[in-house]
Design a protein around this motif. Structure first.
Motif, mmCIF file in Angstrom:
data_model
loop_
_atom_site.group_PDB
_atom_site.id
_atom_site.type_symbol
_atom_site.label_atom_id
_atom_site.label_comp_id
_atom_site.label_asym_id
_atom_site.label_seq_id
_atom_site.Cartn_x
_atom_site.Cartn_y
_atom_site.Cartn_z
ATOM 1 N N ASP A 7 0.851 -1.181 0.000
ATOM 2 C CA ASP A 7 0.000 0.000 0.000
ATOM 3 C C ASP A 7 0.894 1.242 0.000
ATOM 4 O OD1 ASP A 7 -1.870 1.942 0.274
ATOM 5 O OD2 ASP A 7 -2.506 1.381 2.300
ATOM 6 N N LEU A 8 1.018 1.887 -1.170
ATOM 7 C CA LEU A 8 1.912 3.031 -1.294
ATOM 8 C C LEU A 8 1.375 4.272 -0.583
ATOM 9 C CD1 LEU A 8 3.015 2.673 -5.020
ATOM 10 C CD2 LEU A 8 4.219 1.937 -2.973
ATOM 11 N N SER A 9 0.098 4.254 -0.183
ATOM 12 C CA SER A 9 -0.458 5.424 0.506
ATOM 13 C C SER A 9 0.172 5.621 1.882
ATOM 14 C CB SER A 9 -1.979 5.282 0.642
ATOM 15 O OG SER A 9 -2.312 4.187 1.493
ATOM 16 N N ARG A 10 0.856 4.608 2.389
ATOM 17 C CA ARG A 10 1.510 4.730 3.694
ATOM 18 C C ARG A 10 2.755 5.608 3.622
ATOM 19 N NH1 ARG A 10 3.009 -1.019 5.561
ATOM 20 N NH2 ARG A 10 3.464 -1.250 3.345
ATOM 21 N N PHE A 11 3.236 5.856 2.422
ATOM 22 C CA PHE A 11 4.488 6.575 2.280
ATOM 23 C C PHE A 11 4.248 7.986 1.772
ATOM 24 C CE2 PHE A 11 5.232 2.070 1.554
ATOM 25 C CZ PHE A 11 6.273 1.803 2.436
ATOM 26 N N GLU A 12 4.998 8.929 2.332
ATOM 27 C CA GLU A 12 4.949 10.308 1.842
ATOM 28 C C GLU A 12 6.184 10.525 0.979
ATOM 29 O OE1 GLU A 12 4.840 14.910 3.506
ATOM 30 O OE2 GLU A 12 4.481 13.216 4.870
ATOM 31 N N LEU A 13 5.963 10.643 -0.313
ATOM 32 C CA LEU A 13 7.078 10.752 -1.242
ATOM 33 C C LEU A 13 7.556 12.201 -1.331
ATOM 34 C CD1 LEU A 13 5.799 8.448 -4.129
ATOM 35 C CD2 LEU A 13 7.279 7.855 -2.209
ATOM 36 N N PRO A 14 8.864 12.437 -1.263
ATOM 37 C CA PRO A 14 9.376 13.810 -1.362
ATOM 38 C C PRO A 14 9.230 14.344 -2.781
ATOM 39 C CG PRO A 14 11.183 12.237 -1.382
ATOM 40 C CD PRO A 14 9.932 11.443 -1.101
ATOM 41 N N VAL A 15 8.998 15.612 -2.909
ATOM 42 C CA VAL A 15 8.920 16.286 -4.211
ATOM 43 C C VAL A 15 10.201 17.092 -4.391
ATOM 44 C CG1 VAL A 15 7.664 17.938 -5.647
ATOM 45 C CG2 VAL A 15 6.417 16.389 -4.107
ATOM 46 N N LEU A 16 10.977 16.745 -5.387
ATOM 47 C CA LEU A 16 12.238 17.444 -5.653
ATOM 48 C C LEU A 16 11.994 18.465 -6.760
ATOM 49 C CD1 LEU A 16 14.696 14.401 -5.601
ATOM 50 C CD2 LEU A 16 14.050 15.920 -3.723
ATOM 51 N N ALA A 22 13.011 21.693 -9.239
ATOM 52 C CA ALA A 22 14.191 22.199 -9.940
ATOM 53 C C ALA A 22 14.656 23.502 -9.295
ATOM 54 C CB ALA A 22 13.866 22.431 -11.408
ATOM 55 N N ASP A 23 16.003 23.665 -9.231
ATOM 56 C CA ASP A 23 16.522 24.929 -8.721
ATOM 57 C C ASP A 23 16.592 25.942 -9.867
ATOM 58 O OD1 ASP A 23 18.838 24.394 -10.231
ATOM 59 O OD2 ASP A 23 19.878 23.506 -8.520
ATOM 60 N N GLU A 24 17.049 27.172 -9.550
ATOM 61 C CA GLU A 24 17.051 28.248 -10.552
ATOM 62 C C GLU A 24 17.936 27.900 -11.753
ATOM 63 O OE1 GLU A 24 17.978 32.012 -8.887
ATOM 64 O OE2 GLU A 24 16.281 32.030 -7.489
ATOM 65 N N ALA A 25 19.089 27.299 -11.498
ATOM 66 C CA ALA A 25 20.006 26.950 -12.593
ATOM 67 C C ALA A 25 19.372 25.902 -13.518
ATOM 68 C CB ALA A 25 21.326 26.435 -12.026
ATOM 69 N N GLU A 26 18.699 24.922 -12.930
ATOM 70 C CA GLU A 26 18.051 23.884 -13.732
ATOM 71 C C GLU A 26 16.902 24.456 -14.550
ATOM 72 O OE1 GLU A 26 18.928 19.972 -10.927
ATOM 73 O OE2 GLU A 26 17.249 21.318 -10.440
ATOM 74 N N LEU A 27 16.115 25.362 -13.927
ATOM 75 C CA LEU A 27 15.016 25.999 -14.656
ATOM 76 C C LEU A 27 15.538 26.832 -15.821
ATOM 77 C CD1 LEU A 27 12.752 27.118 -11.669
ATOM 78 C CD2 LEU A 27 12.233 25.354 -13.365
ATOM 79 N N ALA A 28 16.651 27.538 -15.577
ATOM 80 C CA ALA A 28 17.229 28.361 -16.636
ATOM 81 C C ALA A 28 17.732 27.495 -17.785
ATOM 82 C CB ALA A 28 18.363 29.214 -16.064
ATOM 83 N N ALA A 29 18.378 26.357 -17.455
ATOM 84 C CA ALA A 29 18.881 25.446 -18.489
ATOM 85 C C ALA A 29 17.725 24.860 -19.286
ATOM 86 C CB ALA A 29 19.712 24.342 -17.841
ATOM 87 N N GLU A 68 3.807 32.076 -15.773
ATOM 88 C CA GLU A 68 4.819 32.285 -14.744
ATOM 89 C C GLU A 68 5.205 30.922 -14.175
ATOM 90 O OE1 GLU A 68 5.069 34.323 -10.340
ATOM 91 O OE2 GLU A 68 3.949 35.328 -11.917
ATOM 92 N N THR A 69 6.479 30.663 -14.048
ATOM 93 C CA THR A 69 6.952 29.389 -13.514
ATOM 94 C C THR A 69 6.867 29.408 -11.997
ATOM 95 O OG1 THR A 69 8.455 29.109 -15.367
ATOM 96 C CG2 THR A 69 8.863 27.741 -13.431
ATOM 97 N N VAL A 70 6.240 28.367 -11.437
ATOM 98 C CA VAL A 70 6.128 28.279 -9.992
ATOM 99 C C VAL A 70 7.338 27.544 -9.458
ATOM 100 C CG1 VAL A 70 4.763 27.437 -8.062
ATOM 101 C CG2 VAL A 70 3.628 28.246 -10.141
ATOM 102 N N ALA A 71 8.112 28.140 -8.570
ATOM 103 C CA ALA A 71 9.315 27.526 -8.033
ATOM 104 C C ALA A 71 8.968 26.565 -6.919
ATOM 105 C CB ALA A 71 10.255 28.596 -7.517
#
Length: 242
Positions: free
Chosen positions: A196-205, A207-214, A239-242
């Motif tokens: 049951d994957l609902s038991r886990f809270e998955l982190p959201v990674l 993009a940083d500013e450099a990655e967004l710019a690239a 507008e890009t949401v950071a």
């Protein structure tokens, strides 16, 4: 579909000048799964191998002297190949040698007995034009382990060719069999535990500013290359949401 990956070793390179087959390797695959039902034959060619050929396969005249002659194995070979698609690397070479043997016995030609022939050398040249496409080269390029190939051997080469073919055709990443040589059955799938994957809270990674710019630069470059006709721009947020 039944396919046979087929390879031979010979006393030399010229079937029309009397060189003979000394080894045959056949690896069976049905519906893109290895079956383990293979055929491996050593054959007494009734002549010595050329020195260059002997250095390649290492099968001496003494070793082959007590092996059956081609006439003694022809029925077994043709029965095994009957109705299958043969997959061969540089097919004209191997077929030429088999046809020369069949001609001596007045048994027609190889294509009389099989459904079709597929040449993986031609396939490789289409996919990798201008590159080396020997079996060794393809093993390196497609990450097929050929470390056991110190000398050429018909059965080993047919096994390697089967793995190369699967990767050339991108059907699966590996050839899998259970201990009995059969493809994995549904029984093992039924034993997999349901989590049951609902038991886990998955982190959201994010993009940083450099990655967004690239990323933005890459999209801009692609848009320029396409003459400003790329459709994704219409779906971009204002507008890009950071």
């Amino acid at each position: 579909m039944r396919q046979i990956f087929f390879d031979t070793e010979t006393t030399g390179l010229e079937a029309d000048k009397g060189d003979r087959i000394i080894e045959i390797g056949c690896v069976e695959m049905v519906n893109r799964q290895l079956t383990g039902n293979n055929l491996h034959l050593y054959i007494n060619p009734e002549r010595a191998s050329h020195e260059d050929a002997l250095r390649v396969h290492g099968l001496t005249e003494q070793f082959l002297s007590d092996k059956p002659k081609f006439a003694e194995i022809v029925d077994r070979l043709l029965e095994f190949l009957a109705g299958a698609e043969l997959v061969i690397h540089n097919a004209p070479f191997d077929i030429g040698f088999v046809n020369a043997e069949l001609k001596r016995l007045k048994r027609g030609v190889l294509t009389d007995h099989v459904a079709s022939v597929r040449d993986t050398l031609l396939m490789a040249r289409d996919q990798f034009p201008g590159k080396a496409n020997s079996l060794d080269a393809l093993c390196r390029r497609l990450e097929v382990d050929n470390t056991k190939r110190v000398l050429h051997g018909a059965l080993l080469d047919a096994e390697l060719l089967a793995d190369v073919y699967i990767r050339l055709t991108r059907g699966q990443d590996a050839l899998l069999m259970d201990d009995h040589g059969d493809a994995s059955s549904g029984e093992s799938e039924a034993a997999v535990e349901v989590v049951d994957l609902s038991r886990f809270e998955l982190p959201v990674l994010r993009a940083d500013e450099a990655e967004l710019a690239a990323h933005t630069k890459m999209l801009t470059d692609l848009d320029k290359a396409a003459g400003g006709s790329c459709k994704w721009r219409a779906f971009e947020p204002s507008e890009t949401v950071a």
